[in-house]
Design an enzyme around this catalytic site. Structure first.
Site, PDB file in Angstrom:
ATOM      1  N   CYS A 105      83.847  45.336 -66.358  1.00  0.00           N
ATOM      2  CA  CYS A 105      84.832  45.234 -65.279  1.00  0.00           C
ATOM      3  C   CYS A 105      86.164  45.854 -65.688  1.00  0.00           C
ATOM      4  CB  CYS A 105      85.084  43.780 -64.933  1.00  0.00           C
ATOM      5  SG  CYS A 105      83.602  42.887 -64.505  1.00  0.00           S
ATOM      6  N   ARG A 111      83.731  52.692 -67.985  1.00  0.00           N
ATOM      7  CA  ARG A 111      83.380  51.406 -68.580  1.00  0.00           C
ATOM      8  C   ARG A 111      82.086  50.841 -67.997  1.00  0.00           C
ATOM      9  NH1 ARG A 111      87.959  48.756 -70.862  1.00  0.00           N
ATOM     10  NH2 ARG A 111      87.148  46.752 -70.240  1.00  0.00           N
ATOM     11  N   TRP A 145      81.336  44.683 -62.761  1.00  0.00           N
ATOM     12  CA  TRP A 145      80.010  44.814 -63.377  1.00  0.00           C
ATOM     13  C   TRP A 145      79.371  43.443 -63.223  1.00  0.00           C
ATOM     14  CZ3 TRP A 145      77.305  42.918 -67.728  1.00  0.00           C
ATOM     15  CH2 TRP A 145      76.240  43.703 -68.164  1.00  0.00           C
ATOM     16  N   ASN A 178      88.363  39.674 -65.097  1.00  0.00           N
ATOM     17  CA  ASN A 178      87.358  40.145 -66.057  1.00  0.00           C
ATOM     18  C   ASN A 178      86.977  38.956 -66.920  1.00  0.00           C
ATOM     19  OD1 ASN A 178      87.777  42.679 -65.103  1.00  0.00           O
ATOM     20  ND2 ASN A 178      88.625  43.533 -67.005  1.00  0.00           N
ATOM     21  N   GLY A 179      85.713  38.840 -67.273  1.00  0.00           N
ATOM     22  CA  GLY A 179      85.279  37.732 -68.129  1.00  0.00           C
ATOM     23  C   GLY A 179      84.299  36.842 -67.398  1.00  0.00           C
ATOM     24  N   GLU A 196      69.531  55.022 -84.445  1.00  0.00           N
ATOM     25  CA  GLU A 196      70.574  55.518 -83.541  1.00  0.00           C
ATOM     26  C   GLU A 196      69.993  56.587 -82.601  1.00  0.00           C
ATOM     27  OE1 GLU A 196      73.307  54.627 -82.528  1.00  0.00           O
ATOM     28  OE2 GLU A 196      74.293  56.394 -81.738  1.00  0.00           O
ATOM     29  N   LYS A 221      69.991  56.288 -78.551  1.00  0.00           N
ATOM     30  CA  LYS A 221      70.572  57.314 -77.671  1.00  0.00           C
ATOM     31  C   LYS A 221      69.541  57.735 -76.634  1.00  0.00           C
ATOM     32  CE  LYS A 221      73.936  57.092 -78.227  1.00  0.00           C
ATOM     33  NZ  LYS A 221      74.697  56.380 -79.193  1.00  0.00           N
ATOM     34  N   GLU A 235      68.909  54.927 -74.025  1.00  0.00           N
ATOM     35  CA  GLU A 235      69.994  54.529 -73.120  1.00  0.00           C
ATOM     36  C   GLU A 235      70.339  55.599 -72.086  1.00  0.00           C
ATOM     37  OE1 GLU A 235      73.740  54.878 -76.280  1.00  0.00           O
ATOM     38  OE2 GLU A 235      73.849  53.357 -74.750  1.00  0.00           O
ATOM     39  N   HIS A 248      51.970  49.423 -91.215  1.00  0.00           N
ATOM     40  CA  HIS A 248      51.959  47.964 -91.013  1.00  0.00           C
ATOM     41  C   HIS A 248      51.949  47.607 -89.534  1.00  0.00           C
ATOM     42  CE1 HIS A 248      52.419  47.459 -95.278  1.00  0.00           C
ATOM     43  NE2 HIS A 248      53.423  48.323 -95.259  1.00  0.00           N
ATOM     44  N   LYS A 259      80.609  50.517 -71.031  1.00  0.00           N
ATOM     45  CA  LYS A 259      81.203  51.108 -72.221  1.00  0.00           C
ATOM     46  C   LYS A 259      81.790  50.041 -73.143  1.00  0.00           C
ATOM     47  CE  LYS A 259      82.496  54.485 -74.797  1.00  0.00           C
ATOM     48  NZ  LYS A 259      81.413  55.122 -75.559  1.00  0.00           N
TER      49      LYS A 259
HETATM   50  C1  AGP Z   1      76.248  52.993 -77.840  1.00  0.00           C
HETATM   51  O1  AGP Z   1      75.750  54.189 -77.363  1.00  0.00           O
HETATM   52  C2  AGP Z   1      76.219  51.893 -76.930  1.00  0.00           C
HETATM   53  N1  AGP Z   1      76.828  52.223 -75.710  1.00  0.00           N
HETATM   54  C3  AGP Z   1      76.473  50.488 -77.459  1.00  0.00           C
HETATM   55  O2  AGP Z   1      75.386  50.173 -78.254  1.00  0.00           O
HETATM   56  C4  AGP Z   1      77.765  50.185 -78.251  1.00  0.00           C
HETATM   57  O3  AGP Z   1      77.745  50.844 -79.471  1.00  0.00           O
HETATM   58  C5  AGP Z   1      77.879  48.667 -78.446  1.00  0.00           C
HETATM   59  O4  AGP Z   1      78.008  48.061 -77.183  1.00  0.00           O
HETATM   60  C6  AGP Z   1      79.021  48.263 -79.341  1.00  0.00           C
HETATM   61  O5  AGP Z   1      80.242  48.623 -78.796  1.00  0.00           O
HETATM   62  P1  AGP Z   1      81.561  48.699 -79.656  1.00  0.00           P
HETATM   63  O6  AGP Z   1      81.376  49.730 -80.699  1.00  0.00           O
HETATM   64  O7  AGP Z   1      82.623  49.037 -78.662  1.00  0.00           O
HETATM   65  O8  AGP Z   1      81.773  47.329 -80.255  1.00  0.00           O
END
Ligand code: AGP
Length: 610
Positions: free
Chosen positions: A2, A27, A74, A99-100, A483, A487, A490, A506, A605
């Site tokens: 949000c 965001r 959101w 927000n929250g 990672e 990527k 997501e 395994h 974000k």
């Molecule tokens: C990364 O591509 C993601 N969007 C997500 O995993 C992100 O790294 C995670 O939410 C942690 O966020 P931060 O680094 O702002 O704490």
């Protein structure tokens, strides 16, 4: 997640609110709305979907006023529809954006219903609106009403409240969700992120935990959690970013991938001597602390957690002290043991991730010798609440998928491991000098990796029809494989998993067939021979391998093996360099699949709720 924007001025502010929301789009959100006091009444517009929809609605039925609040939502409580979008009202007098998450909203909602309040949404926020309206009936000011109402809340909030009967003032309150105030000439602004306000001011002041404030055109009056008056000045912001500017690139993600050489140069700038890392880069107390530290606990989420995992390999090998790494959402709810003289490190691009922040707050009660955050956002909650902060200087990252934030985190962490090795003398001076030299080479090595873009775009075609992909790595390349998988999933929505290659037999080997692409991260290091055996296991079962490898790795292209040459000049920096082709791969696959690359579905974000 949000986003909040608010303004009190002498001019019409509706356009400023909309532009602020547009700048917070990165965001992640699913509806947007605004309310202004117009001709003595509160006028509101809300729309499901993008801010552009809200803007269109405003063009069709313009509303204007000098004071207003706006929000991108959101969804947490209640689906994304117009009724649940903010601002929420109580009795057409109080309007609120929030927000929250309010955890005790159900109890409060029942209480308010029994007192005659009607609810028009499924949100926790509407409870706050009614509570404030109720308290406003018996209090002298809106500030007092907000103070009384917030005392009844459990959970997290960053909120801006507007009273139809007081068109000169907004009231803001912060507990667990960030808010920043911006000062213009005879006007004031509020936002959940400075980026929203950059077109109208560069003078900012952050609200601290538990604070409430009255915000009028020329004045801000802040009270702390105990009701004491707080004196704080606005400061000139150094944030430089035009959130609207993708330059020559089609997506922010691609722009940010290509910014990595510059971002990393910025991370290094002024922090290296000829043959050492400037230990004070981690804080004034760092020289003493890094000498004394006997173990390290790192906490993070998502991509930042992968950076933490790489750091474990570096710290244990270079500094010879134990390094524990844990996901913040697990750490915060677990009874853990802190060994004496441990350093607590949080890693976060946003500095506002709710679980990471909660873990830091817990750590402060647990007896760590000090806390350090590796973070990209100056003035964020993690930076302000940690004893020491290392700013990664990646510049604002708009794409939800983290790219330059990750590689600058890794650069900072390699610098930290080197600084610790220096302080504790666990590596010879020549080795330290050589690592410093390798750190300096990272930007040019990344430029070489970026030159592979066309090759990677071509092979990405082969992934677009796939439903699953496996990523393999060993040693510090295992978190890089993780990672790469994150990527891909997501932004392209292809199911992807990463395994330490030694784990194949395994379990995951059962998944291998001709429909399963397997991406392998294979720089030339002392594990490459082991990795070759793992690749043979896959090949023998008909799997198609895509191997990112140094020429020196001596892996030959063959049936079932495609090699994409990538070059890292040292094993220390290889995790950083080998990240880049994996970013490019996921980007191109997502573009071909036609997904919303910069704002993938369901993701945000800055994850400010747990
Ligand atoms: C990364 O591509 C993601 N969007 C997500 O995993 C992100 O790294 C995670 O939410 C942690 O966020 P931060 O680094 O702002 O704490």
């Amino acid at each position: 997640m949000c986003g909040i924007v608010g303004a009190v001025a002498q001019r019409d502010i509706a356009e400023i609110l909309i532009e602020g929301l547009r700048r917070l789009e990165y965001r992640g959100y699913d509806s947007a709305g605004l309310a202004v006091i117009s001709e003595g009444q509160i006028a509101r517009l809300r729309r499901v979907g993008k801010v552009a929809e809200l803007q269109k609605a405003m063009e069709e039925a313009p509303i204007d006023g000098n004071i207003g609040i706006a929000h991108t939502r959101w969804a947490t409580h209640g689906e994304p529809n117009e009724n649940n979008a903010h601002p929420h009202f109580s009795n057409d007098r109080i309007a609120i954006v929030h927000n929250g998450i309010i955890e005790n909203y159900e109890v409060l909602r029942e209480e308010l219903k029994s007192q005659g309040y009607a609810f028009s949404s499924d949100t926790d926020t509407e409870v706050m609106a009614h509570l404030i309206e109720r308290e406003r009936k018996t209090t002298e000011s809106l500030l007092e009403a907000v103070l009384k109402a917030t005392q009844l809340l459990e959970g997290a909030y960053g909120t801006v409240v507007m009273d139809q009967q007081n068109p000169e003032q907004l009231v803001v309150a912060r507990s667990g969700s960030p808010l920043v105030l911006g000062k213009g000439i005879g006007e004031m602004f509020i936002a959940s992120d400075q980026l929203a306000l950059l077109p109208v001011t560069r003078q900012f002041m952050f609200l601290e935990e538990g604070e409430v404030a009255e915000v009028s055109r020329r004045e801000v009056r802040i009270l702390d959690a105990n009701g004491a008056l707080v004196e704080r000045d606005f400061e000139e912001s150094s944030v430089q970013h035009d959130a609207g500017d993708k330059g020559q690139f089609r997506h922010f993600m691609m722009k940010e991938i290509f910014e990595q050489p510059t971002s990393i140069s910025n991370t290094l700038e002024g922090r290296l001597t000829n043959d050492s890392v400037v230990v004070e880069s981690f804080g004034n107390k760092a020289p003493e602390l890094l000498t004394k530290v006997k173990s390290v606990q790192i906490i993070a989420c998502g991509t930042s957690y992968h950076a933490a995992m790489v750091a474990k390999y570096w710290i244990e090998a270079m500094v010879q002290i134990p390094c524990q790494v844990e996901i913040a959402s697990e750490y915060r709810y677990r009874k853990s043991v802190v060994v004496p003289d441990s350093l607590f490190i949080s890693i976060s691009q946003s500095g506002e991730t709710a679980d990471t922040l909660a873990a830091l707050r817990l750590a402060k009660e647990q007896g760590f010798m000090a806390s350090l955050t590796i973070c990209n956002v100056p003035g964020s909650s993690l930076v302000r609440e940690s004893d020491m902060a290392f700013m990664t200087r990646a510049g604002a990252e708009i794409g939800v998928a983290s790219t330059k934030a990750f590689t600058t985190q890794l650069t900072g962490l390699l610098m930290l491991a080197t600084a610790m090795a220096q302080s504790k003398q666990t590596l010879p001076a020549e080795e330290i000098a050589s690592i410093v030299d390798q750190l300096r080479q990272i930007p040019s090595e990344i430029n070489e990796a970026l030159a592979m873009d066309k090759t990677i775009e071509d092979i990405s075609e082969e992934f677009t029809e796939k439903e699953h992909t496996l990523f393999l790595g060993r040693g510090e390349q295992y978190p890089i494989a993780m990672e790469g998988a994150l990527k891909l999933k997501e932004i392209s929505y292809i199911h992807a998993e990463a395994y330490a290659a030694g784990e194949l037999k395994h379990g995951p080997l059962a998944l291998i067939d001709q429909d399963m692409p397997i991406v392998v991260v294979a720089p030339n290091n002392d594990l490459v021979e082991k990795l070759k055996s793992n690749m043979e296991e896959v090949r023998a079962r008909g799997g198609q391998l895509y191997v990112f490898a140094d020429k020196e790795s001596e892996i030959n292209e063959n049936d079932g093996i495609k090699i994409i040459h990538c070059s890292a000049k040292s094993h220390y920096t290889a995790p950083i360099i080998f990240t880049v082709p994996l970013q490019l791969l996921s980007y191109h696959v997502a573009v071909i699949r036609g997904t919303d690359v910069d704002q993938p579905r369901n993701l945000a974000k800055s994850v400010t709720v747990e």
